[in-house]
Scaffold this motif. Sequence first.
Motif, mmCIF file in Angstrom:
data_model
loop_
_atom_site.group_PDB
_atom_site.id
_atom_site.type_symbol
_atom_site.label_atom_id
_atom_site.label_comp_id
_atom_site.label_asym_id
_atom_site.label_seq_id
_atom_site.Cartn_x
_atom_site.Cartn_y
_atom_site.Cartn_z
ATOM 1 N N MET A 241 0.809 -1.216 0.000
ATOM 2 C CA MET A 241 0.000 0.000 0.000
ATOM 3 C C MET A 241 0.841 1.264 0.000
ATOM 4 O O MET A 241 0.385 2.320 -0.440
ATOM 5 C CB MET A 241 -0.949 0.005 1.197
ATOM 6 C CG MET A 241 -2.265 -0.728 0.945
ATOM 7 S SD MET A 241 -3.112 -0.274 -0.589
ATOM 8 C CE MET A 241 -3.308 1.486 -0.399
ATOM 9 N N CYS A 276 -3.550 -1.294 -7.374
ATOM 10 C CA CYS A 276 -4.190 -0.733 -6.186
ATOM 11 C C CYS A 276 -5.688 -0.587 -6.448
ATOM 12 O O CYS A 276 -6.077 -0.024 -7.478
ATOM 13 C CB CYS A 276 -3.569 0.615 -5.870
ATOM 14 S SG CYS A 276 -4.302 1.490 -4.500
ATOM 15 N N TRP A 301 -1.753 6.725 -5.608
ATOM 16 C CA TRP A 301 -0.917 5.536 -5.503
ATOM 17 C C TRP A 301 -0.266 5.212 -6.854
ATOM 18 O O TRP A 301 0.924 4.901 -6.928
ATOM 19 C CB TRP A 301 -1.761 4.362 -5.024
ATOM 20 C CG TRP A 301 -1.002 3.121 -4.704
ATOM 21 C CD1 TRP A 301 -0.576 2.692 -3.487
ATOM 22 C CD2 TRP A 301 -0.584 2.107 -5.639
ATOM 23 N NE1 TRP A 301 0.085 1.492 -3.593
ATOM 24 C CE2 TRP A 301 0.104 1.117 -4.899
ATOM 25 C CE3 TRP A 301 -0.707 1.943 -7.006
ATOM 26 C CZ2 TRP A 301 0.643 -0.023 -5.498
ATOM 27 C CZ3 TRP A 301 -0.158 0.816 -7.603
ATOM 28 C CH2 TRP A 301 0.505 -0.151 -6.851
#
Length: 504
Positions: A241, A276, A301
């Motif tokens: 993450m 993601c 991201w």
Amino acid sequence: MTTPAARIEDQDVAALVRDQLPPLDGVRPVGRVELSRPTTAIDSSRLGIGFETLDRRMFTAESVYPHLSRLGAKWARVQTGWSRCETERGRYDFAWLDEIVDSLAAAGVATMFSVTFGNELYMPDVPHESAVGYVPVYYDGAVPAWTAFVQALAAHYRGRVGHWEVWNEPNIPQFWHPAPVSGRDYAELTRITARAVRYEIPDATIIGGATSLADPAFLVDALRAGLADSIDAFSFHPYQMVPEHNLQNMHDVLRRLLDEHSPDRRIALYQGENGCPSQLSGHHDDWLGMYTMDQVVQAKWIARRFLADLKVGFDKVFYFHAADLMERPYRQAGDKVNAPVMMGLIHGGSYEPKYSFEVARRVCHLFDERTRRTELMCLFTERDPAVPQRSTLMAAPYVATFERDGAPLFAYWLAEDPQQRARPATIDAELWWDDRLTLDRPVLLDLLTGDVYAVDQPTDPTGVPDRADWRTRGIRYRLPLTDYPVVLTDASVVAGLDGSWRYR
């Protein structure tokens, strides 16, 4: 029956943008980039897109090609699907793959094959017709059939597909059945597969690994069994993450191991799959440790992922996936049916672009092969000593520096978990670039919004460093700091993207 569209979270993207992406402080807005260049106009790039699972028909490729023709990613990773190509022993149907390879080429995208997964014709115990994760080396009679299939595939795509990856995530049980994971057995599968490809395409680029995470122990076992002799590149899938977390270390460990086992020939290193989700629930990948996902967080991201990978130095970089995977049940090895995969740049079902699509598009257009990684000096300092704990955090943004068409590019961001949604701030940045590069009209490009800002003056109004201070060697600017990449460069670079923006 639940429709694909029913699985998509209803998000007010405009409100998310207003909340998470306010105008940047301390710089003057001068326009917005509206890209017009098609993918075919980009000569080459390290950046690619996932186009997997069509062997299982998990998304509608025809609805995605028009988007890829604008995206700017120059590579697509495509799984070949033995089970879909050979439904009758010894007879191969490559028509579905022809449509994919040819349509990608028409969109300006080169195919990298992932030659992977089994076939129930030769593996009687597989629980599903796609035989995901079932390995031919463990079945009597399957290896000759696999070799014949791969050789026929290579003969068919000679001159159209030059990059061939062997298997997918062989280091985890989800994709390696029915025996325990084995680096030595994977090396043998790669040897067999590479030999079949090179029989028809002697100069083929063979990619090994495709491992889940870095897994140096698995790699060492495979290398000791001769993997380096079979491959030209090694790929791995560092899902996490926080994109930057331990990334340089993972790259450098794998680079060292490959170099030690191939001292006379450099084996390339790919970031071969990484994605993601754009929503919090209702999908397969909640194992990533999510607690507040949305389309804007996904876009942050993605921008960070691409730029961190380019900074670290991967030879190719792939984002997973072009579209959500939700039109058929998602399976790995075994008989379990998993929730859909919602990492796409494009919504499953509706095939409308997500917010992340245009963000990825800006990255692909700016960071093609005309933009080269170059080490330039970038020192951040926080000039508010009244809040020392904040100063410590703010003084260490993540930086990636490049050059393009004679100008420097400084990309920087705060490398916190993007789910924290850190509020924008400002910070002092001291920049130095070679005198062979020019920065006559400094601008700041916000990769998340496309907005362009003029950077009017250095902090020192003269623009000349104080050489009496040994700590000062560059030009100091007061700049915005966000939890996603913004790029300081010359106005000529932004104007050269063939968009509608003009410096004023």
